[in-house]
Design an enzyme around this catalytic site. Structure first.
Site, PDB file in Angstrom:
ATOM      1  CE  LYS A 265      -4.403  -1.594   1.959  1.00 27.43           C
ATOM      2  NZ  LYS A 265      -5.001  -1.866   3.677  1.00 27.43           N
TER       3      LYS A 265
HETATM    4  N1  GLU Z   1      -6.396  -5.999   7.911  1.00 30.13           N
HETATM    5  C1  GLU Z   1      -5.814  -6.975   7.090  1.00 30.13           C
HETATM    6  C2  GLU Z   1      -5.195  -6.408   5.980  1.00 30.13           C
HETATM    7  O1  GLU Z   1      -5.599  -5.323   5.384  1.00 30.13           O
HETATM    8  C3  GLU Z   1      -6.717  -8.109   6.837  1.00 30.13           C
HETATM    9  C4  GLU Z   1      -6.730  -8.955   8.044  1.00 30.13           C
HETATM   10  C5  GLU Z   1      -7.899 -10.107   7.579  1.00 30.13           C
HETATM   11  O2  GLU Z   1      -8.375 -10.540   6.498  1.00 30.13           O
HETATM   12  O3  GLU Z   1      -7.885 -11.155   8.715  1.00 30.13           O
HETATM   13  O4  GLU Z   1      -4.171  -6.772   5.331  1.00 30.13           O
END
Ligand code: GLU
Length: 332
Positions: A265
């Site tokens: 990102k």
């Molecule tokens: N919040 C995490 C991410 O954006 C994903 C967590 C999950 O899917 O368990 O990589």
């Protein structure tokens, strides 16, 4: 908080019985990249094909890493892609709040439960201490905690009075029965070690938060990137310790750049926003994302809804199962 937790727990059990429930759980730490968008599309498709309820949860727990404006941009990108959600930010729902930053009380309550059953201990080791421990072997997430504070007693604190909480892993093999990847096993004691559930600065760790959230939101199916496959045994151990129902997992391939590195990102070069700015349409992007995992022929533009019409749960699973080895994949 006991009451709220219990109430949400009972609600979650009821919700799980009513329908299948999937989720997408982005971290607002930067713009949604094409790989994130593909995972979101697959999570949405899985839920919609099962005629389930699609939940959107904003994983804004790690405040220092959260970028201003990122959550709003992610929601806008998902909306633009045609991936609608039934519960989540802007929509509400019974199992909310849907932002992790508003769920601290629930994580604290779960930690209190772990303390009651004595599966966690106070740890004053810094990252440097763990890195420097001569005997510490390395696991997938870095050095394995050598157990220094396990038997030191709960009262120890650092000079500034702060300490983390670690989950005590007694040698145990956990298996994950992933819908797409199949069965994998991990020896938590050997490969991971005691892991942090609350950091010394008070931040709850991702593993604890995600378990509490998936359970209390009644999630039955988690479709997410294959980078989290090796985290799943830790999460299953927490589900079990907390007596919470675990979901089924579908780990999907990650997308990589032309050098074979995972999209990040941080640089924003493969972001959905950039694709939009350059005049790309949602149908073009959905078409490319779907084609990249064999869900549609190359070069076809189609909306998320149109893609949904061309599949049933069986054909979806079949296409994805063929692609699970392609953990590395270039964007188009
Ligand atoms: N919040 C995490 C991410 O954006 C994903 C967590 C999950 O899917 O368990 O990589």
């Amino acid at each position: 908080m006991t009451d709220v937790y219990e109430l949400l727990y009972r609600l979650a059990l009821r919700l799980r019985e009513q329908s299948s429930r999937g989720r997408y759980a982005p971290s607002p730490t930067g713009p949604l990249h094409l790989g994130n968008a593909r995972t979101a599309l697959l999570a949405w498709l899985q839920t919609r094909l099962a005629e389930g309820c699609f939940v959107l949860r904003m994983e804004d727990l790690d405040r220092p890493r959260v970028r201003k404006g990122s959550a709003a941009q992610i929601l806008d990108d998902l909306d633009w892609l045609g991936l609608d959600w039934d519960e989540g930010p802007g929509v509400g729902g019974e199992a909310g709040p849907y932002e992790q930053s508003a769920r601290h009380g629930l994580y604290a309550f779960a930690l209190a439960r772990l303390r009651e059953i004595e599966t966690v201990f106070r740890c004053v080791c810094s990252r440097k201490d763990v890195n420097n421990a001569a005997s510490a072997p390395h696991g997938p997430d870095g050095p394995i905690y050598p157990g220094t504070c396990r038997f030191r007693g709960a009262a120890r604190k650092t000079a500034n009075g702060r300490a983390a909480w670690r989950y005590r892993v007694d040698r145990q093999t956990v298996s994950v029965d992933d819908v797409l990847v199949g069965s994998i096993e991990q020896d938590l004691g050997r490969d991971v070690g005691d892991f942090v559930v609350q950091r010394a600065d008070g931040l709850f760790a991702y593993h604890l938060a995600v378990v509490v959230d998936d359970a209390l939101m009644g999630i039955t199916d988690v479709v997410r990137g294959a980078d989290l496959l090796h985290s799943t045994p830790r999460q299953l151990a927490l589900f079990e310790a907390l007596g919470l129902p675990a979901p089924r997992y579908w780990h999907v391939p990650l997308m990589t750049d032309s050098r074979g590195d995972r999209l990040s990102k941080r640089d924003g070069s493969d972001s959905v926003s950039l694709f939009r700015e350059r005049g790309g349409t949602a149908a073009e992007l959905v078409g490319e994302l779907a084609a990249s995992v064999g869900l549609s022929p190359r070069g076809q533009a189609l909306s998320a809804r149109e893609l949904l019409q061309t599949h049933d749960s069986g054909s979806f699973m079949q296409a994805l199962s063929k692609n699970t080895e392609t953990v590395a994949q270039e964007p188009f």
